[in-house]
Design an enzyme around this catalytic site. Structure first.
Site, PDB file in Angstrom:
ATOM      1  N   LYS A  32       0.853  -1.188   0.000  1.00  0.00           N
ATOM      2  CA  LYS A  32       0.000   0.000   0.000  1.00  0.00           C
ATOM      3  C   LYS A  32       0.888   1.237   0.000  1.00  0.00           C
ATOM      4  CE  LYS A  32      -3.873   1.866   2.766  1.00  0.00           C
ATOM      5  NZ  LYS A  32      -4.696   1.589   3.973  1.00  0.00           N
ATOM      6  N   SER A  88      -9.552  -0.875   7.237  1.00  0.00           N
ATOM      7  CA  SER A  88      -8.997  -0.733   5.894  1.00  0.00           C
ATOM      8  C   SER A  88      -8.276  -1.948   5.338  1.00  0.00           C
ATOM      9  CB  SER A  88      -8.056   0.478   5.850  1.00  0.00           C
ATOM     10  OG  SER A  88      -8.789   1.667   5.949  1.00  0.00           O
ATOM     11  N   SER A 129      -9.393   1.346   3.073  1.00  0.00           N
ATOM     12  CA  SER A 129      -8.626   2.166   2.141  1.00  0.00           C
ATOM     13  C   SER A 129      -7.558   1.388   1.375  1.00  0.00           C
ATOM     14  CB  SER A 129      -7.953   3.321   2.896  1.00  0.00           C
ATOM     15  OG  SER A 129      -7.034   2.836   3.864  1.00  0.00           O
TER      16      SER A 129
END
Length: 453
Positions: free
Chosen positions: A77, A179, A155
């Site tokens: 990420k 997330s 996310s």
């Protein structure tokens, strides 16, 4: 057809010499380059991947493998520092920042295990949403959707999509309000949120220091266990598989089923019945602390808003604010209204509620409930209607943020399908620092939860 290979299956091929790490890295990069959805990755670390794969190949050919993960690809990420690469947190306002001088601690841990870093995955800007929508880099399409027009969850949207699409066997995300677990549930993969502080946070762009945690997105619990070991710089996992007959689950009757889609409840309850038939003890009862979390936020504001605002206060007062996702800006500004006394009240009440929840659990129970009250919704209506965006974002975060506030560890495992054939997630959670026990139970129960046993 999507090719999905677990870490475990790839490890057999690499360690046996059937697949060379160099060929695997090139195959992975080519697959990413040629994939129809170019919004999954923000950028590739091609030279690094080639270098790390060549080093792994030489080690394995010489009989000096670093272990189970040597030569296997991993994606990150866009919150994790990767030496020589800019960490942008999914935002254009950071694109001109200097490249990271060193790897984040967990990136370095995977490097020590011999893993091959292939790139940075897309995400919600500054990790501040549970839906996965990014106006700057595009929104990754949910690979589990037949038409490809549903959100991937956020996310850690790109991380989940990369695994679900078969581009990489492992991607690492962060989880402040869900997330990791939300996109795992929406895309039909496994997502493990560790206890806050289980892994070193050095070199990870923050959202909320009191809530931020890390975890892997992968295809199986076994892969999550392997990733967990590597993030601790262990050479091999130490988690043992539990016996189902020794396990007890409690299903909360508070909050987590409110306004849930009927198909989600049906899939979850079917998994519960399978677990009972396998010998797992299951009880149901209220959890007053769950509703107390939302009462607190109603009175004092959200802890994440206060801490995120403190991080971005100067950015919000600068021209950069106009270049950010307006929905992220709106949520960040909510923190401005939270006073110091409100913030202290939240922290004090949090400690009390954590203690009360621990006292509610009996005999080593694990908590079980749907990861989300709904399946992944279509993208376009959320782009067109901000009110709908905020409504669905709040509902998507609702079940998982409880675990962040109460400092749980948790793992989402696919348990069936709901509306439009979309995946449903089954969330197992345990009190903080009981990660080993949680993973042990998840290993034992995964096949039953999935309906494969």
């Amino acid at each position: 057809m999507t090719v999905q290979r677990t870490l475990a299956s790839l490890a057999v091929l690499v360690q046996s010499g059937e697949i060379d790490p160099v060929a695997l890295a090139q195959e992975t990069l080519d697959r990413i380059d040629n994939h129809a959805d170019q919004a999954i990755f923000i950028g590739l670390t091609r030279e690094r991947a080639e270098r790390e794969a060549e080093a792994a190949s030489k080690r394995i050919r010489a009989g000096r493998s670093l272990g189970l993960l040597d030569g296997l690809p991993v994606a990150w990420k866009d919150l994790f520092d990767i030496q020589g690469s800019v960490t942008t947190a999914g935002s254009v306002v950071l694109k001109d920042s200097p490249p990271a001088e060193a790897d984040a601690a967990v990136v370095g841990a995977f490097r020590g295990a011999g893993m091959v870093t292939v790139g940075r995955t897309n995400m919600n800007e500054f990790a501040f949403s549970g839906l996965g929508i990014n106006p700057h880099h595009g929104t990754p399409r949910n690979p589990a959707s037949a038409d490809g027009h549903r959100i991937p969850g956020g996310s850690s949207s790109g991380s989940a999509a990369a695994v679900a699409a078969g581009l990489v066997p492992l991607a690492i995300g962060t989880d402040t309000g869900g997330s990791v677990r939300i996109p795992a549930a929406m895309t039909g993969i496994v997502g493990y949120k560790a206890t806050r502080g289980r892994y070193a946070m050095k070199g990870v762009f923050p959202l909320s220091g009191s809530l931020d945690s890390l975890g892997p997105l992968c295809l199986t619990v076994q892969d999550a266990v392997w990733a967990d070991a590597a993030m601790h710089s262990l050479t091999a996992p130490v988690i043992r598989r539990a016996e189902p007959a020794d396990l007890s689950l409690v299903v909360p009757e508070t909050i987590v089923f409110d306004n849930a889609e009927a198909e989600v409840v049906t899939a979850f309850e079917a998994a519960i019945r399978r677990l009972e038939l396998a010998g797992v003890r299951v009880s149901h009862r209220p959890f007053p602390s769950f509703s107390a979390v939302f009462d607190l936020m109603g009175r004092h504001g959200a802890l994440v808003n206060a801490e995120a605002y403190a991080i971005h206060r100067e950015r919000l007062a600068s021209p950069d604010a106009a270049r950010m996702d307006h929905r992220v800006v709106a949520r960040l500004r909510l923190g401005e209204a939270i006073s110091v006394s409100d913030y202290i009240a939240l922290l004090d009440a949090r400690d009390r509620l954590i203690k009360e929840t621990l006292e509610t659990l009996q005999g080593g129970e694990l908590i079980a409930h749907p990861t989300l009250p709904h399946v992944a919704p279509p993208i376009e209506p959320l782009l067109a209607d901000d009110d709908l965006f905020f409504k669905i974002n709040g509902r998507s975060l609702r079940n998982t943020l409880i675990g962040n506030f109460l400092d749980f560890c948790g793992i989402s495992i696919p348990c069936g399908s709901g509306a439009a054939g979309m995946p449903v997630g089954f969330l197992l959670s345990a009190p903080h620092h009981q990660d080993d026990r949680l993973l042990s139970a998840a290993l034992a129960l995964e096949a039953v939860i999935r309906g494969e046993a």
